[in-house]
Design a protein around this motif. Structure first.
Motif, PDB file in Angstrom:
ATOM      1  N   GLY A 129       9.104  22.144  10.252  1.00  0.00           N
ATOM      2  CA  GLY A 129       8.720  23.535  10.439  1.00  0.00           C
ATOM      3  C   GLY A 129       8.443  24.284   9.157  1.00  0.00           C
ATOM      4  N   ALA A 130       8.928  23.785   8.026  1.00  0.00           N
ATOM      5  CA  ALA A 130       8.690  24.436   6.737  1.00  0.00           C
ATOM      6  C   ALA A 130       7.621  23.703   5.936  1.00  0.00           C
ATOM      7  CB  ALA A 130       9.992  24.496   5.941  1.00  0.00           C
ATOM      8  N   ASP A 131       6.800  22.894   6.609  1.00  0.00           N
ATOM      9  CA  ASP A 131       5.718  22.120   5.979  1.00  0.00           C
ATOM     10  C   ASP A 131       6.223  21.134   4.931  1.00  0.00           C
ATOM     11  OD1 ASP A 131       3.699  23.124   7.543  1.00  0.00           O
ATOM     12  OD2 ASP A 131       3.234  24.762   6.166  1.00  0.00           O
ATOM     13  N   ARG A 132       7.406  20.568   5.167  1.00  0.00           N
ATOM     14  CA  ARG A 132       7.941  19.535   4.279  1.00  0.00           C
ATOM     15  C   ARG A 132       7.818  18.192   4.964  1.00  0.00           C
ATOM     16  NH1 ARG A 132      13.390  22.850   3.890  1.00  0.00           N
ATOM     17  NH2 ARG A 132      13.173  22.245   6.034  1.00  0.00           N
ATOM     18  N   ARG A 133       7.709  17.128   4.163  1.00  0.00           N
ATOM     19  CA  ARG A 133       7.692  15.779   4.720  1.00  0.00           C
ATOM     20  C   ARG A 133       9.093  15.401   5.166  1.00  0.00           C
ATOM     21  NH1 ARG A 133       5.052  14.927  -0.089  1.00  0.00           N
ATOM     22  NH2 ARG A 133       2.819  14.812   0.117  1.00  0.00           N
ATOM     23  N   TYR A 134       9.163  14.544   6.171  1.00  0.00           N
ATOM     24  CA  TYR A 134      10.448  13.985   6.550  1.00  0.00           C
ATOM     25  C   TYR A 134      10.856  12.961   5.501  1.00  0.00           C
ATOM     26  CZ  TYR A 134      10.285  16.275  11.033  1.00  0.00           C
ATOM     27  OH  TYR A 134      10.270  17.231  12.004  1.00  0.00           O
ATOM     28  N   LEU A 146       0.838  -1.193   0.000  1.00  0.00           N
ATOM     29  CA  LEU A 146       0.000   0.000   0.000  1.00  0.00           C
ATOM     30  C   LEU A 146       0.877   1.249   0.000  1.00  0.00           C
ATOM     31  CD1 LEU A 146      -2.612  -1.116   2.672  1.00  0.00           C
ATOM     32  CD2 LEU A 146      -2.844  -1.163   0.190  1.00  0.00           C
ATOM     33  N   PRO A 147       0.394   2.336  -0.577  1.00  0.00           N
ATOM     34  CA  PRO A 147       1.185   3.574  -0.558  1.00  0.00           C
ATOM     35  C   PRO A 147       1.284   4.128   0.860  1.00  0.00           C
ATOM     36  CG  PRO A 147      -0.963   3.951  -1.563  1.00  0.00           C
ATOM     37  CD  PRO A 147      -0.862   2.485  -1.290  1.00  0.00           C
ATOM     38  N   MET A 148       2.330   4.915   1.098  1.00  0.00           N
ATOM     39  CA  MET A 148       2.481   5.554   2.404  1.00  0.00           C
ATOM     40  C   MET A 148       1.431   6.647   2.546  1.00  0.00           C
ATOM     41  SD  MET A 148       6.618   5.849   2.707  1.00  0.00           S
ATOM     42  CE  MET A 148       6.599   6.458   4.373  1.00  0.00           C
ATOM     43  N   ARG A 149       0.878   6.756   3.748  1.00  0.00           N
ATOM     44  CA  ARG A 149      -0.111   7.799   4.017  1.00  0.00           C
ATOM     45  C   ARG A 149       0.593   9.117   4.309  1.00  0.00           C
ATOM     46  NH1 ARG A 149      -2.519   4.588   8.633  1.00  0.00           N
ATOM     47  NH2 ARG A 149      -1.447   6.279   9.671  1.00  0.00           N
ATOM     48  N   ASP A 150      -0.027  10.200   3.899  1.00  0.00           N
ATOM     49  CA  ASP A 150       0.468  11.524   4.261  1.00  0.00           C
ATOM     50  C   ASP A 150      -0.160  11.896   5.596  1.00  0.00           C
ATOM     51  OD1 ASP A 150       2.052  11.969   2.044  1.00  0.00           O
ATOM     52  OD2 ASP A 150       0.419  12.843   0.894  1.00  0.00           O
ATOM     53  N   ARG A 151       0.653  12.414   6.494  1.00  0.00           N
ATOM     54  CA  ARG A 151       0.160  12.847   7.800  1.00  0.00           C
ATOM     55  C   ARG A 151       0.446  14.329   7.946  1.00  0.00           C
ATOM     56  NH1 ARG A 151       0.840   8.770  12.617  1.00  0.00           N
ATOM     57  NH2 ARG A 151       0.375  10.744  13.605  1.00  0.00           N
ATOM     58  N   ASP A 152      -0.602  15.096   8.158  1.00  0.00           N
ATOM     59  CA  ASP A 152      -0.434  16.536   8.324  1.00  0.00           C
ATOM     60  C   ASP A 152       0.294  16.878   9.610  1.00  0.00           C
ATOM     61  OD1 ASP A 152      -1.731  17.025   5.945  1.00  0.00           O
ATOM     62  OD2 ASP A 152      -3.702  17.221   6.881  1.00  0.00           O
ATOM     63  N   ASP A 153       0.247  15.988  10.607  1.00  0.00           N
ATOM     64  CA  ASP A 153       0.901  16.280  11.883  1.00  0.00           C
ATOM     65  C   ASP A 153       2.360  15.842  11.912  1.00  0.00           C
ATOM     66  OD1 ASP A 153       0.347  13.559  11.857  1.00  0.00           O
ATOM     67  OD2 ASP A 153      -0.142  13.454  13.982  1.00  0.00           O
ATOM     68  N   ALA A 154       2.891  15.380  10.785  1.00  0.00           N
ATOM     69  CA  ALA A 154       4.288  14.932  10.752  1.00  0.00           C
ATOM     70  C   ALA A 154       5.067  15.670   9.665  1.00  0.00           C
ATOM     71  CB  ALA A 154       4.360  13.433  10.537  1.00  0.00           C
ATOM     72  N   LEU A 155       4.938  16.980   9.648  1.00  0.00           N
ATOM     73  CA  LEU A 155       5.691  17.820   8.728  1.00  0.00           C
ATOM     74  C   LEU A 155       6.687  18.642   9.535  1.00  0.00           C
ATOM     75  CD1 LEU A 155       2.764  19.108   6.481  1.00  0.00           C
ATOM     76  CD2 LEU A 155       4.331  17.233   5.989  1.00  0.00           C
TER      77      LEU A 155
END
Length: 148
Positions: free
Chosen positions: A78-83, A67-76
């Protein structure tokens, strides 16, 4: 690829021309794909499969669906980038779980282990703990000093 496109036409019971109209591509594109002289892009191939009500899945070597990885809005950050996707994100790290703890930096709400050896040791330990039945006859993998 050519055989899959022909299979789509067989399932749908349609000609190359009808498939081209339904998939919104030219008839020559369908013909070239079926001859093997053209490799369609992924979006075009998805449209072709969709004509027969088919779709694609990704499976691993064991045949399990990935399955694809889920995007989590609470795991960005400080510059709103994904880890980084290849690193395990640690939400609400404990003392000692963040590399900046040794420098007295303020702990972020999430982080990840940059050291590959540490990540792999923790992953093996976690897999062993979750799948105890599978690894019943094997001793637990070593635990990293200072980690739970």
């Amino acid at each position: 690829m050519p055989g899959l496109v022909r299979r789509v036409r067989r399932i749908a019971g349609i000609s190359q021309r009808e498939l081209a109209v339904a998939a919104e591509v030219s008839r020559s594109t369908i013909g070239r794909i079926e001859r093997g002289s053209l490799m369609p892009s992924l979006p075009i191939f998805e449209r072709i499969l969709g004509v027969a009500g088919l779709g694609m899945v990704i499976v691993n070597d064991d045949g399990r669906v990935i399955l694809p990885m889920r995007d989590r809005d609470d795991a960005l950050d400080g510059a709103d980038r994904r880890y980084p996707s290849h690193l395990d994100t640690i939400l609400d790290p404990e003392p000692g779980e963040w590399w900046g703890d040794q420098y007295g930096l303020a702990r972020p709400p999430e982080t990840f282990h940059r050291d590959r050896r540490t990540r792999e040791m923790q992953r093996r330990r976690s897999q062993w703990e979750v799948r105890v039945k599978k690894y019943r006859d094997q001793p637990p993998p070593p635990q990293m000093p200072g980690y739970r």
